[in-house]
Design an enzyme around this catalytic site. Structure first.
Site, PDB file in Angstrom:
ATOM      1  CE  LYS A 180      40.218 -29.952  -6.652  1.00 51.99           C
ATOM      2  NZ  LYS A 180      39.448 -30.956  -7.376  1.00 51.99           N
TER       3      LYS A 180
ATOM      4  N   GLY B 181      35.607 -41.310  -6.884  1.00 53.17           N
ATOM      5  CA  GLY B 181      34.493 -41.874  -7.635  1.00 53.17           C
ATOM      6  C   GLY B 181      33.617 -42.773  -6.789  1.00 53.17           C
TER       7      GLY B 181
END
Length: 306
Positions: A182, A12
């Site tokens: 993923k 993030g």
């Protein structure tokens, strides 16, 4: 673009640092020391042999955040419930939360709180490492892909914002294949790097480690095939090793968790393969063993010898 990033860990923070170059970005996280460092000294991002500091707002209190049209969720799976509550507080009525989290089940949890029409899925192969409070490292400039649902225009706007800030990004209509592709890459990288205590690149360059990647990935692919899922990987093992090589210097998020004695996301990654395998009648002994090893590492953290 105005957006919030919920979860200012390694990933993030790296994303927030880059997007803040040309967007109105705020970071929200529970780690007070990290938030304080960002607000006092700026967020430092190390990439290659250089580093740069960028000032952007960061807070632990979502009540201080003005409503935003987009929130990116980058917390660990254990914090998804918290992230959903924060997103409900800060999103505009028609705002969308895109999860870039690892594993299965996070989008469903967010949708339960926010409504399916306000939750999008994304996957990223960006490599990011937390160096210290207020300091992160970009360890691999992988691609980030956003689902075309629930808002195609929003997905393209976010992808464009990433590309403008030198982060490769795209939009896909294949949500399920996106998530499983993923997942399979994570299955082959995260637990093994944590157990072997190596950066990602070691899995691609050391044959003995690459052999283990093959075992984990091939089991996961068999489960996906049994579930009728078409994954977007022509050669899953080769492409997993390619991701490991592309992020060679990166310490996977699971390795970072193990090194600091924190809970991992093993249950939403390799554990998800084991549970799906049990449901479908597909044996997954290698991934089950990896889960057991990681769980044992978590349990014995206080007794570990340096």
């Amino acid at each position: 673009m105005k957006l919030a990033i919920i979860g200012a860990g390694a990933l993030g923070s790296v994303i927030g640092f880059h997007l803040a170059a040309s967007n109105n970005v705020i970071l929200i996280d529970l780690w007070q020391e990290h938030i304080n460092a960002i607000n006092t000294h700026g967020l430092c991002c190390v990439a290659d042999d250089s580093e740069q500091i960028r000032f952007l707002p960061a807070t632990t209190d979502p009540a201080l955040v003005e409503p935003v049209p987009v929130a990116l969720i980058t917390v660990k799976a254990a914090q998804t419930s918290w992230a959903a509550t924060v997103a409900a507080q800060i999103l505009q009525p028609d705002g969308v939360a895109y999860t870039l989290q690892n594993g299965l089940g996070n989008a469903e949890l967010l949708a339960h709180r926010l409504g399916a029409q306000r939750v999008g899925q994304g996957v990223t192969t960006l490599g990011a490492t937390m160096v210290a409070p207020g300091r992160v490292r970009l360890a691999g400039r992988g691609t980030t892909t956003f689902s075309a649902t629930p808002s195609l225009s929003t997905a393209y706007a976010i992808a464009d914002a990433f590309r403008v800030c030198s982060l490769p990004a795209s939009v896909s209509t294949d949500l399920v294949g996106l998530v499983w592709s993923k997942l399979i890459v994570n299955v082959g990288i995260n637990a093994l790097t944590a157990i072997l205590r190596v950066p990602n690149g070691a899995l691609a360059t050391i044959p003995e480690a690459s052999k283990l990647v093959r075992c984990a990935v091939e089991e996961a692919v068999t489960v996906a095939q049994a579930a009728g899922i078409t994954i977007g990987l022509a050669d899953p093992v080769a492409e997993t090793l390619a991701v490991a090589q592309a992020t060679a210097a990166n310490r996977s998020s699971m390795l970072q968790d193990i090194l600091r004695g924190a809970p991992t996301e093993i249950e939403t990654i390799n554990g998800a393969i084991v549970r799906e395998g049990q449901r479908l009648g597909v044996p997954t002994p290698f991934n089950a063993f990896l889960c057991d090893l990681i769980t044992a590492l978590e349990a014995t953290a206080p007794l570990r010898v340096s």
